[in-house]
Design a protein around this motif. Sequence first.
Motif, PDB file in Angstrom:
ATOM      1  N   ALA A   1       0.830  -1.197   0.000  1.00  0.00           N
ATOM      2  CA  ALA A   1       0.000   0.000   0.000  1.00  0.00           C
ATOM      3  C   ALA A   1       0.865   1.248   0.000  1.00  0.00           C
ATOM      4  CB  ALA A   1      -0.920   0.005   1.216  1.00  0.00           C
TER       5      ALA A   1
ATOM      6  N   ALA B   1       0.338   5.553   0.918  1.00  0.00           N
ATOM      7  CA  ALA B   1      -0.572   6.562   1.453  1.00  0.00           C
ATOM      8  C   ALA B   1       0.089   7.933   1.411  1.00  0.00           C
ATOM      9  CB  ALA B   1      -0.956   6.214   2.888  1.00  0.00           C
TER      10      ALA B   1
ATOM     11  N   LEU C   1       0.730   8.073   6.648  1.00  0.00           N
ATOM     12  CA  LEU C   1       0.636   6.833   7.402  1.00  0.00           C
ATOM     13  C   LEU C   1       0.669   7.186   8.880  1.00  0.00           C
ATOM     14  CD1 LEU C   1       0.758   3.727   7.722  1.00  0.00           C
ATOM     15  CD2 LEU C   1       3.249   3.924   7.520  1.00  0.00           C
TER      16      LEU C   1
ATOM     17  N   THR D   1      -5.208  11.319  11.861  1.00  0.00           N
ATOM     18  CA  THR D   1      -5.899  10.678  10.739  1.00  0.00           C
ATOM     19  C   THR D   1      -7.061  11.523  10.230  1.00  0.00           C
ATOM     20  OG1 THR D   1      -5.302   8.443  11.467  1.00  0.00           O
ATOM     21  CG2 THR D   1      -7.239   8.653  10.061  1.00  0.00           C
TER      22      THR D   1
ATOM     23  N   LYS E   1      -4.909  10.868   1.502  1.00  0.00           N
ATOM     24  CA  LYS E   1      -5.192   9.438   1.657  1.00  0.00           C
ATOM     25  C   LYS E   1      -4.422   8.940   2.869  1.00  0.00           C
ATOM     26  CE  LYS E   1      -4.546   4.887  -0.426  1.00  0.00           C
ATOM     27  NZ  LYS E   1      -3.968   4.109  -1.556  1.00  0.00           N
ATOM     28  N   THR E   2      -5.120   8.273   3.791  1.00  0.00           N
ATOM     29  CA  THR E   2      -4.480   7.826   5.022  1.00  0.00           C
ATOM     30  C   THR E   2      -4.588   6.321   5.211  1.00  0.00           C
ATOM     31  OG1 THR E   2      -6.444   8.028   6.433  1.00  0.00           O
ATOM     32  CG2 THR E   2      -5.085  10.022   6.125  1.00  0.00           C
ATOM     33  N   ILE E   3      -3.585   5.785   5.898  1.00  0.00           N
ATOM     34  CA  ILE E   3      -3.632   4.423   6.425  1.00  0.00           C
ATOM     35  C   ILE E   3      -3.251   4.539   7.896  1.00  0.00           C
ATOM     36  CG2 ILE E   3      -2.635   2.112   6.373  1.00  0.00           C
ATOM     37  CD1 ILE E   3      -2.044   2.521   3.413  1.00  0.00           C
TER      38      ILE E   3
ATOM     39  N   GLU F   1      -8.374   4.304   5.843  1.00  0.00           N
ATOM     40  CA  GLU F   1      -8.153   2.857   5.968  1.00  0.00           C
ATOM     41  C   GLU F   1      -7.542   2.564   7.327  1.00  0.00           C
ATOM     42  OE1 GLU F   1      -5.522  -0.745   3.902  1.00  0.00           O
ATOM     43  OE2 GLU F   1      -5.716   1.194   2.881  1.00  0.00           O
TER      44      GLU F   1
ATOM     45  N   ARG G   1      -6.170  -0.455   9.868  1.00  0.00           N
ATOM     46  CA  ARG G   1      -5.726  -1.855   9.904  1.00  0.00           C
ATOM     47  C   ARG G   1      -5.433  -2.249  11.344  1.00  0.00           C
ATOM     48  NH1 ARG G   1      -1.634  -3.110   4.934  1.00  0.00           N
ATOM     49  NH2 ARG G   1      -2.729  -1.958   3.276  1.00  0.00           N
TER      50      ARG G   1
ATOM     51  N   ILE H   1       4.692  -0.701   4.161  1.00  0.00           N
ATOM     52  CA  ILE H   1       3.609   0.246   3.920  1.00  0.00           C
ATOM     53  C   ILE H   1       4.261   1.608   3.707  1.00  0.00           C
ATOM     54  CG2 ILE H   1       1.480   1.273   4.798  1.00  0.00           C
ATOM     55  CD1 ILE H   1       1.200  -1.183   6.619  1.00  0.00           C
TER      56      ILE H   1
END
Length: 489
Positions: free
Chosen positions: A6, A8, A11, A23, A32-34, A168, A170, A201
Amino acid sequence: MAETDAVADLLVVGCGIAGLSATVTALQAGLKTITLERSTEAEFGGGTRWTEAYLRMKNDSEVSDDFETVFAENAGANLDPNVIVAAGGGYDDWPSYVKAHPFPDPELIGRFAERAPLTIGWLKEFGLKFGPQPIYLLTQNTTRIAAQGGGLALIERLREEAIALGGELRYQTTAIDLLRSADGTVEGVLATGPDGRRIEIRARNTVLASGGYQGNSEMLARYLGPVAAHIRPVAIGGYQNKGEGIRMMLAAGAAPSGDFASYHAEPVDPRSHMAEAVIHIWPYGILVNKRGQRFLDEAPRTVDACYDPISRAIAYEPDGIAYVLFDAQTEEIEGWRRAIRSDVPAIEADTIEALAVKLGLPVEAVGRTVAEFNAACPASGEFKPFEIDHLATTGLVPKKSNWARPLVKAPFRAYPIIAANCFTFGGVKVNPDAQVLDCDGKPIPGLYAAGETMGIYHQVYAGSTSVLRGATFGRLAAQHAARHHNVPA
């Protein structure tokens, strides 16, 4: 090699108040975030999940009058006057050793004080509410409000917003190392997923908001020494904080900051299963160790100003335990039971000697300690339980400075107390934008820290600032990353 799965814009490592504030702020800015969280979805949030989220503020738009002062007064012992003088000038002119110094510098704390009310205003936009709340401290030396629903309400609402904005998340995914380019820019993390396999990541910017090291016995022993064996996290969420974020940043050359050999301690009943089973009744009694001896001044100041160092002192006593002894006169104090949060009842007896037997303490030593204390209490003076009353012992070592009344009225009661670790003080140095600084005081490209990973505490914890720290610097990190998102590297 680990597989890259992935990419981002931002992160975020950690799903407590710091990580989720970063976030949601980034998502609102269109990034865009993870977000990674080592725990299961049901247990996300680390220490934030369990805290009542008290905030050192006068109201929801003003920090306390002593906010910056309390940090300045606890910036570290024996500070070099050359550092202090240099820090009085413009930040751009500070020598590198001052920018990288482990003390909480005035630029950083000034930004904290300025942005904390704005951060609360932002949280209110999600329907979260703040205001005066009942507190277990019977005496206070500052102003506090709290989040309705505590830390759990904060993180549940922010997670809901993160999901709604397309973030996103996890779970059961742990960052274990930083990914860096040839020029040292941080480009994400190496992590382990739910199956234990390693994955890369990658991200343009990374925020480490993964907590302190209160859940890592090896790091505690390394930094605190043998006393680490006597303390445990104040709530089970603390076991999730293993210190990897701090470790990997130090390995990447980050400047250490805060007091690595200390932690924010609370006095808790070791028998209780509850989170924060605090016992704050000891200013109205005496503390004895396993030898039946007093070992410190139980009431040098209001309880909120001294429970942190007193709790840490208990950890250094035999087996890291002490016992508060008090008598039935405590029942004259309105609301006294509010100072006890344990679900396990006190040990009671009709005499001090019988109480010592029930506690497994040396009866003769306890009897002598209580007799000496009683004889040293003043014969006159007004007992004022909710203010500093200067009702002090005379000729007793150690002295008790306030609320000294003889223990004479049955039933006599006791609670065991140990030092619980709310969070560790050691972390990395950041600037007012939450960028991680190297040992020359220069930002490490692509890297931010927020919450417990950033070190700002020394000596005595600036009470009710940790949730504010997480939310404020989580937002500052994401705001800076968003502003520079389209700037060429």
